[in-house]
Design a protein around this motif. Structure first.
Motif, PDB file in Angstrom:
ATOM      1  N   LEU A   6       0.825  -1.209   0.000  1.00 38.70           N
ATOM      2  CA  LEU A   6       0.000   0.000   0.000  1.00 38.70           C
ATOM      3  C   LEU A   6       0.857   1.256   0.000  1.00 38.70           C
ATOM      4  O   LEU A   6       0.539   2.233  -0.686  1.00 38.70           O
ATOM      5  N   HIS A   7       1.947   1.229   0.762  1.00 36.31           N
ATOM      6  CA  HIS A   7       2.860   2.380   0.797  1.00 36.31           C
ATOM      7  C   HIS A   7       3.454   2.643  -0.587  1.00 36.31           C
ATOM      8  O   HIS A   7       3.679   3.794  -0.967  1.00 36.31           O
ATOM      9  N   ALA A   8       3.677   1.575  -1.349  1.00 40.22           N
ATOM     10  CA  ALA A   8       4.209   1.710  -2.705  1.00 40.22           C
ATOM     11  C   ALA A   8       3.134   2.119  -3.704  1.00 40.22           C
ATOM     12  O   ALA A   8       3.430   2.390  -4.863  1.00 40.22           O
ATOM     13  N   GLY A   9       1.877   2.146  -3.241  1.00 39.39           N
ATOM     14  CA  GLY A   9       0.782   2.563  -4.111  1.00 39.39           C
ATOM     15  C   GLY A   9       0.359   1.516  -5.124  1.00 39.39           C
ATOM     16  O   GLY A   9      -0.158   1.850  -6.188  1.00 39.39           O
ATOM     17  N   LEU A  10       0.566   0.252  -4.781  1.00 40.04           N
ATOM     18  CA  LEU A  10       0.222  -0.835  -5.693  1.00 40.04           C
ATOM     19  C   LEU A  10      -0.989  -1.610  -5.200  1.00 40.04           C
ATOM     20  O   LEU A  10      -1.178  -1.781  -4.002  1.00 40.04           O
ATOM     21  N   THR A  11      -1.766  -2.118  -6.145  1.00 41.31           N
ATOM     22  CA  THR A  11      -2.849  -3.036  -5.818  1.00 41.31           C
ATOM     23  C   THR A  11      -2.283  -4.452  -5.797  1.00 41.31           C
ATOM     24  O   THR A  11      -1.153  -4.694  -6.256  1.00 41.31           O
ATOM     25  N   GLY A  16       1.066  -8.610  -8.228  1.00 40.52           N
ATOM     26  CA  GLY A  16       1.066  -9.930  -8.849  1.00 40.52           C
ATOM     27  C   GLY A  16       1.608  -9.903 -10.267  1.00 40.52           C
ATOM     28  O   GLY A  16       2.397 -10.765 -10.658  1.00 40.52           O
ATOM     29  N   ASP A  17       1.193  -8.908 -11.038  1.00 46.54           N
ATOM     30  CA  ASP A  17       1.687  -8.770 -12.417  1.00 46.54           C
ATOM     31  C   ASP A  17       3.194  -8.565 -12.448  1.00 46.54           C
ATOM     32  O   ASP A  17       3.887  -9.116 -13.296  1.00 46.54           O
ATOM     33  N   ARG A  18       3.703  -7.777 -11.530  1.00 43.67           N
ATOM     34  CA  ARG A  18       5.136  -7.453 -11.530  1.00 43.67           C
ATOM     35  C   ARG A  18       6.018  -8.614 -11.100  1.00 43.67           C
ATOM     36  O   ARG A  18       7.180  -8.682 -11.467  1.00 43.67           O
ATOM     37  N   ILE A  19       5.474  -9.521 -10.287  1.00 42.64           N
ATOM     38  CA  ILE A  19       6.294 -10.652  -9.844  1.00 42.64           C
ATOM     39  C   ILE A  19       5.862 -11.975 -10.479  1.00 42.64           C
ATOM     40  O   ILE A  19       6.423 -13.021 -10.176  1.00 42.64           O
ATOM     41  N   GLY A  20       4.857 -11.924 -11.339  1.00 41.01           N
ATOM     42  CA  GLY A  20       4.423 -13.128 -12.041  1.00 41.01           C
ATOM     43  C   GLY A  20       3.606 -14.087 -11.207  1.00 41.01           C
ATOM     44  O   GLY A  20       3.703 -15.299 -11.379  1.00 41.01           O
ATOM     45  N   ARG A  24      -4.831 -13.929  -6.356  1.00 42.18           N
ATOM     46  CA  ARG A  24      -5.264 -14.734  -5.197  1.00 42.18           C
ATOM     47  C   ARG A  24      -4.070 -15.205  -4.370  1.00 42.18           C
ATOM     48  O   ARG A  24      -4.175 -15.395  -3.165  1.00 42.18           O
ATOM     49  N   THR A  25      -2.925 -15.402  -5.020  1.00 41.68           N
ATOM     50  CA  THR A  25      -1.708 -15.771  -4.291  1.00 41.68           C
ATOM     51  C   THR A  25      -1.266 -14.627  -3.402  1.00 41.68           C
ATOM     52  O   THR A  25      -0.938 -14.832  -2.217  1.00 41.68           O
ATOM     53  N   ILE A  26      -1.269 -13.404  -3.921  1.00 42.58           N
ATOM     54  CA  ILE A  26      -0.926 -12.224  -3.125  1.00 42.58           C
ATOM     55  C   ILE A  26      -1.881 -12.113  -1.943  1.00 42.58           C
ATOM     56  O   ILE A  26      -1.458 -11.881  -0.806  1.00 42.58           O
ATOM     57  N   HIS A  27      -3.160 -12.294  -2.200  1.00 39.15           N
ATOM     58  CA  HIS A  27      -4.178 -12.231  -1.141  1.00 39.15           C
ATOM     59  C   HIS A  27      -3.885 -13.256  -0.047  1.00 39.15           C
ATOM     60  O   HIS A  27      -3.930 -12.934   1.144  1.00 39.15           O
ATOM     61  N   ARG A  28      -3.571 -14.468  -0.437  1.00 42.18           N
ATOM     62  CA  ARG A  28      -3.293 -15.528   0.547  1.00 42.18           C
ATOM     63  C   ARG A  28      -2.060 -15.211   1.374  1.00 42.18           C
ATOM     64  O   ARG A  28      -2.031 -15.491   2.578  1.00 42.18           O
TER      65      ARG A  28
END
Length: 57
Positions: A6-11, A16-20, A24-28
């Motif tokens: 959130l501090h980086a301003g990313l959803t 997820g797109d940036r790290i491939g 749902r993985t990010i959420h978990r």
């Protein structure tokens, strides 16, 4: 991880797109349902521009 994202301003989608990884993985990871491996943590730290230690505390 969520606070750094959130501090980086990313959803979750953008991170997820940036790290491939899927959203749902990010959420978990953020809800302690799963634990990212070391390679994922290194990628996240790089994308969010935070020290690795900040993600594992």
């Amino acid at each position: 991880m969520r606070a750094a994202r959130l501090h980086a301003g990313l959803t979750q989608i953008q991170l997820g797109d940036r790290i491939g990884r899927e959203t749902r993985t990010i959420h978990r990871w953020e809800h302690a349902q799963r634990t990212p491996n070391l390679l994922d943590l290194l990628l996240i730290a790089d994308v969010l521009d935070v020290p690795l230690a900040d993600l594992v505390r």
